[in-house]
Design a protein around this motif. Structure first.
Motif, mmCIF file in Angstrom:
data_model
loop_
_atom_site.group_PDB
_atom_site.id
_atom_site.type_symbol
_atom_site.label_atom_id
_atom_site.label_comp_id
_atom_site.label_asym_id
_atom_site.label_seq_id
_atom_site.Cartn_x
_atom_site.Cartn_y
_atom_site.Cartn_z
ATOM 1 N N PHE A 50 0.651 -1.491 0.384
ATOM 2 C CA PHE A 50 0.092 -0.073 0.292
ATOM 3 C C PHE A 50 0.922 1.099 -0.472
ATOM 4 O O PHE A 50 1.879 1.477 0.433
ATOM 5 N N ILE A 51 0.595 1.831 -1.063
ATOM 6 C CA ILE A 51 1.279 3.331 -1.576
ATOM 7 C C ILE A 51 0.291 4.462 -1.775
ATOM 8 O O ILE A 51 -0.388 4.815 -1.735
ATOM 9 N N PHE A 52 0.741 5.536 -1.764
ATOM 10 C CA PHE A 52 0.629 6.595 -2.275
ATOM 11 C C PHE A 52 1.057 7.198 -3.018
ATOM 12 O O PHE A 52 2.492 7.836 -2.936
ATOM 13 N N THR A 53 0.956 8.130 -4.039
ATOM 14 C CA THR A 53 2.472 8.433 -4.578
ATOM 15 C C THR A 53 3.672 9.821 -4.607
ATOM 16 O O THR A 53 4.133 10.540 -4.617
ATOM 17 N N SER A 54 2.270 10.260 -3.450
ATOM 18 C CA SER A 54 2.936 12.166 -3.557
ATOM 19 C C SER A 54 3.559 11.745 -1.480
ATOM 20 O O SER A 54 3.879 12.161 -1.407
ATOM 21 N N CYS A 55 3.712 10.572 -1.468
ATOM 22 C CA CYS A 55 4.463 10.277 -0.228
ATOM 23 C C CYS A 55 6.256 9.905 -0.563
ATOM 24 O O CYS A 55 6.580 10.152 -0.994
ATOM 25 N N GLN A 56 6.261 11.271 0.014
ATOM 26 C CA GLN A 56 7.910 11.731 0.039
ATOM 27 C C GLN A 56 8.661 10.898 1.343
ATOM 28 O O GLN A 56 9.692 10.916 1.187
ATOM 29 N N GLY A 57 7.468 9.842 2.544
ATOM 30 C CA GLY A 57 8.210 8.729 2.882
ATOM 31 C C GLY A 57 9.424 7.856 2.413
ATOM 32 O O GLY A 57 9.765 6.921 1.748
ATOM 33 N N ILE A 58 8.647 6.162 2.761
ATOM 34 C CA ILE A 58 8.990 5.229 2.657
ATOM 35 C C ILE A 58 8.904 4.600 1.205
ATOM 36 O O ILE A 58 8.932 3.558 0.945
ATOM 37 N N CYS A 59 7.370 5.576 0.905
ATOM 38 C CA CYS A 59 6.649 4.679 -0.502
ATOM 39 C C CYS A 59 7.855 4.395 -1.321
ATOM 40 O O CYS A 59 7.951 3.983 -1.851
ATOM 41 N N LYS A 60 8.764 5.515 -1.266
ATOM 42 C CA LYS A 60 9.726 5.498 -2.624
ATOM 43 C C LYS A 60 10.932 4.100 -2.006
ATOM 44 O O LYS A 60 11.018 3.503 -2.885
ATOM 45 N N GLN A 61 10.759 3.951 -1.137
ATOM 46 C CA GLN A 61 11.975 2.614 -1.063
ATOM 47 C C GLN A 61 11.123 1.725 -0.651
ATOM 48 O O GLN A 61 11.836 0.356 -1.673
ATOM 49 N N MET A 62 9.948 1.611 -0.291
ATOM 50 C CA MET A 62 8.869 0.811 -0.600
ATOM 51 C C MET A 62 9.175 0.430 -2.323
ATOM 52 O O MET A 62 9.408 -1.398 -3.281
ATOM 53 N N SER A 63 8.695 1.457 -3.129
ATOM 54 C CA SER A 63 8.487 1.063 -4.389
ATOM 55 C C SER A 63 9.846 0.818 -5.198
ATOM 56 O O SER A 63 9.855 -0.513 -6.421
ATOM 57 N N SER A 64 11.125 1.737 -4.648
ATOM 58 C CA SER A 64 12.516 0.987 -5.225
ATOM 59 C C SER A 64 12.687 -0.704 -4.999
ATOM 60 O O SER A 64 13.665 -1.302 -5.846
ATOM 61 N N GLN A 65 12.406 -1.205 -3.819
ATOM 62 C CA GLN A 65 12.627 -2.789 -3.515
ATOM 63 C C GLN A 65 11.690 -3.475 -4.427
ATOM 64 O O GLN A 65 12.107 -4.536 -4.935
ATOM 65 N N MET A 66 10.108 -2.681 -4.780
ATOM 66 C CA MET A 66 9.733 -4.234 -5.434
ATOM 67 C C MET A 66 10.241 -3.400 -6.558
ATOM 68 O O MET A 66 9.279 -5.286 -7.557
ATOM 69 N N THR A 67 11.212 -2.750 -7.500
ATOM 70 C CA THR A 67 11.616 -2.851 -8.642
ATOM 71 C C THR A 67 12.275 -4.228 -8.392
ATOM 72 O O THR A 67 12.278 -4.814 -9.764
ATOM 73 N N ARG A 68 12.780 -4.512 -7.836
ATOM 74 C CA ARG A 68 13.663 -5.513 -7.703
ATOM 75 C C ARG A 68 13.517 -6.727 -7.603
ATOM 76 O O ARG A 68 13.590 -8.159 -8.329
ATOM 77 N N VAL A 69 11.834 -7.255 -7.115
ATOM 78 C CA VAL A 69 10.536 -7.857 -7.117
ATOM 79 C C VAL A 69 10.258 -8.049 -8.832
ATOM 80 O O VAL A 69 10.413 -9.656 -9.433
ATOM 81 N N GLN A 70 10.156 -7.169 -9.218
ATOM 82 C CA GLN A 70 9.740 -7.210 -10.893
ATOM 83 C C GLN A 70 10.802 -7.738 -11.784
ATOM 84 O O GLN A 70 10.496 -8.467 -12.692
#
Length: 223
Positions: free
Chosen positions: A85-105
């Motif tokens: 669960f994320i939101f696009t204007s997030c300046q905190g953990i969302c960027k870290q989460m999405s960056s880690q999710m690119t590893r899964v992809q």
């Protein structure tokens, strides 16, 4: 024959056989992932069926992807998927989460039976167009990595009662949201099989390994 010699001979015959059986076991994967969230009845007792615990399934949903397509659990049938669960204007953990999710992809880019589902906790602002822009930022392949928006009530219900993750608007009414940093691994039967810290490289390493374990189990059962 001397009893000691008989005993020694017996040991020499038995030990190699035991060593062979022990080493043979290393060729078989005996490791299984645990199941999370047992079903509870009205008295909060664990539901059992035929002597086995019944585990909750992630419920169905109907939301809109970054491509403007309606997505339901049916679109995830016969797949193992990772949810967050994320939101696009997030300046905190969302960027870290999405960056880690690119590893899964990247790890499973050639495997159509592995999907990623990122739900927006700010569906009012995260329109289809905004989600598409966010997805492009992380080179998300829409065939594998799905970003979802839709009715806020449905998304919050799904997070809180489907994945059992905390999500809510901040108390002061700002654009910030309280939501979990967890990645959730869901199997083909829609059971939760793993929970990971989506900001931790080490924990995402474990996720990558455990996806492979799930996939290996399905391949073995298909033989």
């Amino acid at each position: 024959m001397n009893p000691k010699k008989v005993l020694l001979l017996g040991i020499l015959l038995i030990v190699p056989a035991l060593v062979f059986l022990f080493l043979k076991g290393f060729g078989t994967n005996h490791y299984n992932l645990r199941y999370y969230y047992p079903e509870l009845d009205d008295t909060y007792e664990v539901v059992m069926q035929d002597g086995d615990t019944v585990f909750r399934k992630v419920p169905d949903f109907s939301l809109i992807s970054q491509e403007g397509k309606t997505v339901t659990q049916r679109d995830l049938d016969n797949t193992v998927y990772v949810a967050n669960f994320i939101f696009t204007s997030c300046q905190g953990i969302c960027k870290q989460m999405s960056s880690q999710m690119t590893r899964v992809q990247e790890k499973f880019r050639q495997d159509p039976s592995v999907k990623i589902v990122s739900y927006s906790v700010d569906p009012t602002r995260d329109s289809v167009q905004v989600l598409q822009q966010y997805a492009d930022r992380y080179n998300a392949d829409p065939k594998q990595w799905i970003f979802l928006t839709g009715a806020k009530k449905e998304i919050y219900e799904l997070a809180q009662h489907g994945y059992l993750l905390p999500v809510q608007e901040s108390a002061d009414g700002t654009v910030d949201f309280v939501h979990s940093e967890k990645f959730i691994l869901v199997d083909r039967e829609k059971h939760v099989r793993g929970i990971y810290d989506g900001t931790s490289q080490k924990d995402v390493d474990r996720l990558l390994t455990e996806i492979e374990i799930l996939q290996y189990g399905y391949k073995q059962n298909e033989k």
